[in-house]
Design an enzyme around this catalytic site. Structure first.
Site: not given
Length: 972
Positions: A68, A143
């Site tokens: 995501e 991330e």
């Protein structure tokens, strides 16, 4: 369009009128790609688009969460490092985010501007279908996670945005509880895994598994596309087909969410959560009873359980809540009903309990439930809870979140599991059946079927551990040390080189050509004038009424702002306790359980508080008020106002047992706040050393928690004093002297509302109390607050007004530059913190803060470099336009009717005029590079004041104890 007609590749499967929300629903299927689409058509100009995917996790690596984050780090059309950030900087969005759930991932956007809406859609669609993470291995490293080391002598360590975010999450007992509940109730389903990621397992995620997850689940055949609002759907269908969906062929995606088979009987699980090494573990255990209730498509059962949950557990009149407290099990009771799953889950939670009470908790629960099922639930109690739930449904007040997104999430709770997406938008039929159920035993049957005879139950006991935090860190350190020891010199050097390469990648700016690929509005697309908020000054019974004529659909919103100058500093903690117990103690006419039911029958809720704010309306420059906020249907306002008058003038504080319960509940609530919102406490503590308003508000934070702790430990000896002080405080809190009232209601209902309010206003005490001496003097401090958290919350700030600066709209633009530029890059991208922010208030308070931050001194060092960055700040015209537009999007967020009235009243109380707001807007729209550079001296002066505050890991803060004038262990 006609049913089964195909337009731009989409077949219209179903049309549904949804009168509850004045809308019409259209369900489509894109035949070539298999994409599903649902459109909710109405006249709302705050349009919503989202694309969602069913993403069941198969392990605890957090791959749904990391994907995501990562899809928004560059794509085919937008080959920037972070298109998401560039969008936020320069969009008029009213919502822009992405969310990972236990079984789905949603990418929603919202905007009132048609061009902006189209731009947002395109960037998101390109991101999910064509992300750059396939080619850029740096994306997973940044991330998700990576090894980090800069020299051969350093210890190996982990870093990464999601890794650090989840370290913060797994410091919270509530998050750990959720994990154990899902794992324990649904062990044979994807819900048994942590979709957000377990920090101990996140490093197991490889680039290959990362890409494979996206390749499997991010296909149109596994997608759910949602539109809401006033838009041209045929235009959007054409765009979706031509630009994206027609490029894909339908495939079978194995993403079904299986149902968990029922258990044979209740299961039991005992787990631990971390507390401070020196913290007292007495009465710190969480007890929960959990049950799988029904399938997603059983809408009536879900509606009924929502009412039952409120009636049985959540109010002061709730019989189960009363039974647990009377039995001395824990200090507070909470309940939640999770319906956004394949099978809904009910959780009943006891806080501040002891492990030995687990079985007694379960026995009382079952005994009381059987008693209610056999003897019937009090009709008034049920009707009150049903009225409360109905009020919330009809009010449709979702605050800052667009209504369309709320509906989108509700729709996904049906659609994801194969049910009719429109079903989630209907409520009249369920309300009707539940009204009938008050008489025909519907709710008693629900208790038997879902709570007693249901074998699918789980007891989770979460007990505190003073060693867990250290053991987790030591385990990770030992694991990393062993891995480094097993590495060759060449492998260590490879990690050093990779770390350096990642930093170089992060520090290399996107080119002007790449930045230009992100679509951007023009300044001419922005409204030049500030929004006018209706407000008229009226006089009712000699009281100033700030009236906002807004279409509230038959609801009246009332605010009382009382003068609390008579409340001294010594009485302030008692005043915070007073506002927490009003409505929860007896009055001269009713006991507190009767009051609770009357409140839910006549209103949508009443809230009491103490608040401070900067203001031009007095010489001090700030003020403190008592506040009462109430919402009610206009036709029920006479009853609600009468009840409020009774509470404000007739509450009694002589029931020792009840007050002892309320002290315990308030203490438990304060402890939850410390555990769950340390960022807010950090900001509150920091502000207390900078402004007088901040110093006042801080008394309701940690000092209030310590006050409650002491009060709880010495309750018997202090009861008489407590009762006396509360009795003394009540008329001070609600005196008519200096009272200001805000009333938000439709013009046609104004006279009726005023008629209902007059008895309330006339009945408030008119006595004038002597003004108390309240010394509020902010003092500089460098404070460290030690907790069991695995991450830090670091803030630094100052009062720029003391350095001769005045508020300008350009400061709001600087907030955007900091939040999505310098601080984002330094603290999130390079530092691994989950978030960072900058705020500049009109009263002179400015703060920089970080959220779920692995660092401490490094972050403070970044704050100290900001002035130099601003002094040499430069940006292209396009970049400045982007920052200005992004700033305006935060200023122009849509407001609900309640928010319009509240905002208008708050602005009046603070003395902020329309001209002030227009001036700030003009300054925002005209901000240039020089305007930003001029703020360097302001920031430098405030940073040199050296006011900072850190909440965080006890070991980390102790390691840097020389940074602090004071180190405080929050819980002992």
């Amino acid at each position: 369009m006609k049913l089964n007609e195909v337009i731009y590749g989409f077949r219209l499967l179903k049309e549904t009128e949804v009168p509850e929300i004045s809308s019409k629903g259209y369900e489509f299927l894109h035949e070539k790609s298999g994409a599903r689409l649902f459109f909710v058509e109405n006249d709302d100009d705050n349009k919503v688009f989202s694309i969602s995917f069913r993403t069941p996790p198969k392990d605890d690596t957090g791959v749904p969460h990391i994907v995501e984050h990562s899809t928004l780090c560059g794509s085919r059309k937008y080959p920037l490092k972070e298109p998401f950030v560039e969008l936020v900087k320069g969009s008029l969005n009213t919502f822009l985010n992405a969310m990972t759930y236990p079984d789905k991932t949603m990418y929603p956007v919202a905007s009132r501007n048609d061009k902006d809406f189209q731009n947002l859609m395109d960037v998101y669609l390109d991101a999910v279908f064509y992300p750059a993470m396939y080619e850029k291995k740096e994306v997973l490293m940044q991330e998700g996670w990576h090894y980090e080391i800069e020299s051969p002598e350093e210890p190996l360590r982990y870093s990464g945005v999601v890794f650090n975010e989840m370290k913060g999450a797994t410091s919270s007992p509530e998050d750990l509880l959720d994990t154990e509940i899902f794992k324990g109730l649904m062990p044979d389903t994807p819900y048994a895994f942590e979709s957000g990621g377990n920090p101990e397992k996140i490093p197991d995620l490889t680039q290959e598994k990362f890409i494979a997850f996206h390749k499997k689940y991010y296909h149109p055949s596994n997608s759910y596309i949602f539109f809401y609002g006033d838009l041209d759907i045929e235009e959007k269908l054409k765009y979706l087909d031509e630009e994206y969906l027609s490029h894909f062929s339908r495939i079978d995606v194995d993403s079904e969410i299986p149902k968990q088979k029922p258990f044979d009987g209740v299961k039991r699980v005992v787990k631990e959560y971390p507390v401070g090494a020196e913290e007292d573990t007495k009465e710190k255990t969480f007890l929960t009873w959990n049950a799988v209730i029904c399938d997603a498509e059983d809408y009536l059962t879900k509606s009924g359980l929502s009412v039952l949950t409120h009636a049985l557990f959540e109010t002061d009149a709730a019989p189960l809540r009363q039974a647990f407290i009377a039995a001395g099990i824990g200090k507070d009771v909470a309940a939640s009903f999770e319906t956004q799953l394949r099978q809904s889950i009910l959780t009943v939670e006891i806080t501040n309990a002891e492990e030995k009470d687990t079985e007694r908790f379960y026995e009382i629960l079952q005994t009381k439930l059987k008693e209610l099922a056999d003897n019937g639930i009090d009709r008034t109690l049920l009707e009150a809870s049903l009225n409360y739930i109905e009020f919330k449904v009809r009010e449709e007040d979702s605050g800052r979140i667009p209504k369309g997104l709320v509906y989108n999430i509700a729709v996904m709770g049906q659609w994801l599991y194969g049910a009719d997406p429109a079903r989630a938008l209907f409520y009249e039929e369920s309300l009707k059946k539940m009204r009938e159920g008050l008489e025909n035993g519907f709710f008693e049957d629900l208790i038997r079927r879902c709570l007693i005879d249901n074998p699918h139950q789980l007891l989770v006991t979460l007990r505190p551990s003073t060693t867990m935090a250290k053991e987790r860190e030591e385990h990770t350190a030992q694991l990393l040390a062993a891995r480094k020891a097993a590495m060759t010199k060449e492998e260590i050097q490879d990690i050093i080189d990779t770390t350096a390469h990642l930093k170089e990648f992060q520090q290399t700016p996107d080119t002007a050509e790449q930045l230009a690929m992100i679509p951007l509005l023009k300044l001419s697309d922005i409204r030049k004038n500030a929004e006018e908020l209706p407000l008229e000054e009226k006089d009712v019974c000699g009281v100033k009424v700030l009236y906002s004529d807004v279409d509230t659909h038959g609801i009246a919103y009332l605010g009382l702002y009382t003068n609390i100058d008579a409340i001294s500093e010594e009485l302030q903690p008692y005043a915070y306790f007073l506002v927490s117990v009003l409505g929860g103690v007896d009055t001269k006419e009713h006991n507190y359980t009767e009051l609770t039911n009357l409140e839910n029958l006549s209103s949508g809720g009443i809230a009491y508080n103490l608040t401070s704010f900067s203001t031009k309306r007095n010489e001090k420059g700030w003020d403190a008020k008592g506040t009462v906020k109430m919402r009610a249907l206009v036709r029920k306002l006479p009853e609600a106002a009468k009840l409020l008058k009774e509470i404000l003038t007739g509450s009694v504080f002589t029931d020792k047992t009840r007050l002892k319960e309320l002290v315990a509940q308030s203490l438990a609530s304060a402890e939850r706040g410390i555990l769950n919102t340390p960022n807010q406490l950090m900001a509150q503590e920091l502000a207390s050393h900078i402004t007088k308003a901040g110093a006042f508000d801080e008394k309701g934070g940690l000092p209030y928690y310590w006050f409650l702790k002491d009060l709880s430990e010495h309750f018997d000896e202090r009861f008489d004093e407590l009762s006396k002080k509360l009795t003394e405080l009540l008329p001070m809190f609600c005196s008519r002297r200096g009272l200001t009232v805000s009333l938000t209601v439709s013009g046609k209902d104004y006279d009726s509302a005023v008629t209902a309010l007059k008895p309330l206003l006339e009945g408030l005490p008119a006595k004038e109390f002597p003004k108390a001496r309240r010394e509020v003097i902010p003092e500089k401090a460098n404070e460290g607050f030690m907790t069991s958290s695995r991450v830090q919350y670091v803030g630094k700030g100052g009062d720029y007004s003391k350095h001769g600066y005045e508020f300008t709209g350009s400061m709001r633009v600087l907030e955007s530059i900091m939040r999505y530029g310098y601080l984002w890059t330094k603290l999130r991208v390079q530092g691994g913190a989950y978030g960072a922010s900058a705020v500049f208030y009109r009263d002179g308070l400015m703060m920089f803060t970080s959220y779920r931050d692995p660092n401490l001194t490094e972050t403070l060092d970044v704050y100290d470099t900001i002035a130099d960055y601003i002094r040499s700040f430069t940006a292209s015209d396009r970049e400045m336009t982007k920052y200005i537009i992004g700033t305006i999007s935060t200023v122009d967020m849509p407001m609900t009717p309640r928010m319009k009235g509240d905002t208008a009243a708050q602005l009046w109380l603070r003395g902020v005029t329309y001209d002030d707001r227009q001036k700030a807007r003009d300054e925002i729209l005209s901000t240039g590079i020089i305007d930003i550079q001029k703020l360097a001296g302001l920031v430098e002066a405030c940073m040199k004041d050296n006011n900072y505050c850190v909440f965080g890991n006890e070991e980390k803060l102790t390691e840097h104890k020389d940074c602090f004038t004071k180190l405080v262990r929050v819980m002992e």
